[in-house]
Design a protein around this motif. Structure first.
Motif, mmCIF file in Angstrom:
data_model
loop_
_atom_site.group_PDB
_atom_site.id
_atom_site.type_symbol
_atom_site.label_atom_id
_atom_site.label_comp_id
_atom_site.label_asym_id
_atom_site.label_seq_id
_atom_site.Cartn_x
_atom_site.Cartn_y
_atom_site.Cartn_z
ATOM 1 N N THR A 195 0.849 -1.193 0.000
ATOM 2 C CA THR A 195 0.000 0.000 0.000
ATOM 3 C C THR A 195 0.878 1.233 0.000
ATOM 4 O O THR A 195 1.789 1.354 0.822
ATOM 5 N N LEU A 196 0.605 2.150 -0.927
ATOM 6 C CA LEU A 196 1.425 3.338 -1.120
ATOM 7 C C LEU A 196 0.566 4.594 -1.037
ATOM 8 O O LEU A 196 0.104 5.119 -2.052
ATOM 9 N N PRO A 197 0.303 5.095 0.187
ATOM 10 C CA PRO A 197 -0.388 6.382 0.311
ATOM 11 C C PRO A 197 0.505 7.502 -0.225
ATOM 12 O O PRO A 197 1.728 7.364 -0.298
ATOM 13 N N GLY A 198 -0.097 8.615 -0.570
ATOM 14 C CA GLY A 198 0.666 9.761 -1.041
ATOM 15 C C GLY A 198 1.179 9.642 -2.447
ATOM 16 O O GLY A 198 2.117 10.349 -2.834
ATOM 17 N N ALA A 199 0.596 8.765 -3.245
ATOM 18 C CA ALA A 199 1.023 8.627 -4.640
ATOM 19 C C ALA A 199 0.579 9.857 -5.431
ATOM 20 O O ALA A 199 -0.577 10.284 -5.338
#
Length: 445
Positions: A197-201
């Protein structure tokens, strides 16, 4: 007496030398083991110092700069670099991810899921005392001084599973988005739940190219419209405050050994340098004319002995075909096309070929449980006195459970099929060109 004493002395010397050599070998082996252990311990201590130094530099950087070049979040630190310390080369791999903490709920309830950053530094080394799977790893969390804020970003959550739907951990996920600000080009590894999971993409419309693989596994990825007019899995889109959640399927490779042979009546002679087309049923999209684009669709050429091996074949349903301009005809295959290839399976594929004729008939015989039947006596007749007989092949042959009649005409033929323990089967078959037919034989009462 003197000779006996000299003989005893010589034997004693030989025994002593043997014991000395055994002990010497043990001492040398022990010395090398100690040397390897000392070398490994020194290398590991140096690796830990390097990891601590790298982590300290990251901790002292401004929060907004904590990230990797081309990564999510973006920052000033290189994803992978090599340094030399005490004559040993060390590889430093840095990964930074946003963490959405449950303290203030998680996305989508938490509209700003970039609570803090988690930094992981891995240090590995090669040489005689290589790290192998025992690399040094340090993980730390870094929080912003005030309230977290990453305006204009979305969350990219990628799920990876195998052919049975089970999650795959430590799958390699490469994310590339050249049109974002800043550009993204980073590699991540899924957790044991098969997710990254990559928030802030950074937001972007259809520009996130995602490729997923693992050592010994197949590859799954997104496609651009330049590659496939209508891709089933297009490049991902990231919108502000929204979750984008693509999923990918990979599994372990299978192996295929293919052989091209002649007809059963000829004793299955090897046919060298034959072209066989192998097509995987999976598609990656369609063309502009709405025609399917298959993930694997290749013309394969057997060698001078009629053989060909594919070491890394993706699992799935495969069709055996011939090129459009081929002058050959498929008389039979074992296994029968289409056939299923499972992950990690070793498949032997026999393809029986014969020169092309205008009309032919291949018949596969199966029982009520869908198993192929060997040694079926099959007779084909027409109303003008034509009659031909064949017997279906045994297990392991190219025509297992099948019979092939060539040099036919486009007309109606009567088939009479008999086999031990099964009811006689009679039916009319219309042959048009090169026809494939299937017959179910039922057991006797």
């Amino acid at each position: 007496m003197t000779l006996l004493k000299k003989g005893d002395t010589l034997i004693g010397i030989i025994i002593a030398m043997g014991i000395f050599m055994i002990l010497s070998q043990a001492v040398i082996t022990l010395a090398f083991s100690v040397y390897d252990l000392v070398s490994y311990s020194r290398a590991r201590i140096s690796a830990r110092h390097i990891a601590l130094e790298s982590m300290e530099i990251i901790r002292n950087a401004p929060y907004d700069e904590v990230g990797t070049v081309g990564g999510i979040p973006s920052g000033i630190f290189t994803q992978t670099q090599s340094i030399n310390r005490n004559g040993q080369t060390y590889t430093i791999r840095t990964r930074v991810n946003y963490i959405d903490d449950e303290f203030d709920l998680i996305f989508p309830a938490d509209t700003l899921p970039t609570d803090y950053k988690r930094v992981r530094v891995d240090v590995s080394w090669g040489g005689l005392a290589a790290s192998g799977f025992s690399e040094v790893s340090i993980v730390t969390d870094i929080s912003p001084r005030g309230v977290e804020s990453t305006p204009g970003g979305g969350t990219l959550s990628i799920l990876v599973f195998d052919g049975l739907g089970e999650p795959i951990g430590q799958a390699e996920v490469t994310v590339v988005a050249a049109d974002t600000t800043p550009p993204v080009n980073a590699t991540y590894f899924t957790s044991d739940t098969g997710r990254i999971t990559l928030p802030g993409a950074p937001i972007c419309d259809g520009c996130y190219q995602i490729t997923v693989t693992k050592d010994g596994y197949s590859t799954d990825r997104t496609y651009s419209t330049a590659e496939v007019a209508n891709p089933e899995k297009p490049h991902a889109t990231i919108r502000e405050g929204e979750l984008t959640e693509p999923s990918f399927t990979i599994d372990k490779f299978a192996r295929l050994d293919l052989s091209t042979v002649g007809l059963a009546a000829q004793g299955y002679p090897a046919l060298p340098n034959q072209i066989v087309r192998l097509q995987l049923e999976k598609t990656i999209g369609t063309t502009a004319l709405d025609e399917p684009v298959y993930k694997f669709d290749q013309d394969l050429v057997t060698d001078s002995e009629g053989n060909l091996s594919i070491e890394e074949l993706e699992w799935g349903n495969y069709y055996v075909l011939l090129p459009d301009d081929s002058t050959q005809l498929i008389a039979s295959t074992n296994p029968i096309s289409p056939f299923i290839v499972d992950p990690e399976e070793d498949v032997d594929l026999l393809v029986s070929l014969t020169p092309e004729v205008p009309s032919s008939l291949n018949i596969a015989f199966r029982d009520s449980d869908d198993n192929l039947i060997a040694s079926v006596a099959a007779t084909l007749k027409d109303s003008l006195g034509f009659e031909a007989s064949q017997s279906s092949g045994i297990e392991g042959s190219a025509n297992f459970g099948q019979v092939f009649f060539d040099s036919l005409s486009d007309q109606v033929y009567t088939l009479i099929a008999t086999a031990s323990g099964l009811l006689e089967h009679i039916e009319d078959i219309t042959v048009t060109g090169n026809t494939n037919w299937e017959v179910i034989l039922n057991p006797t009462p």
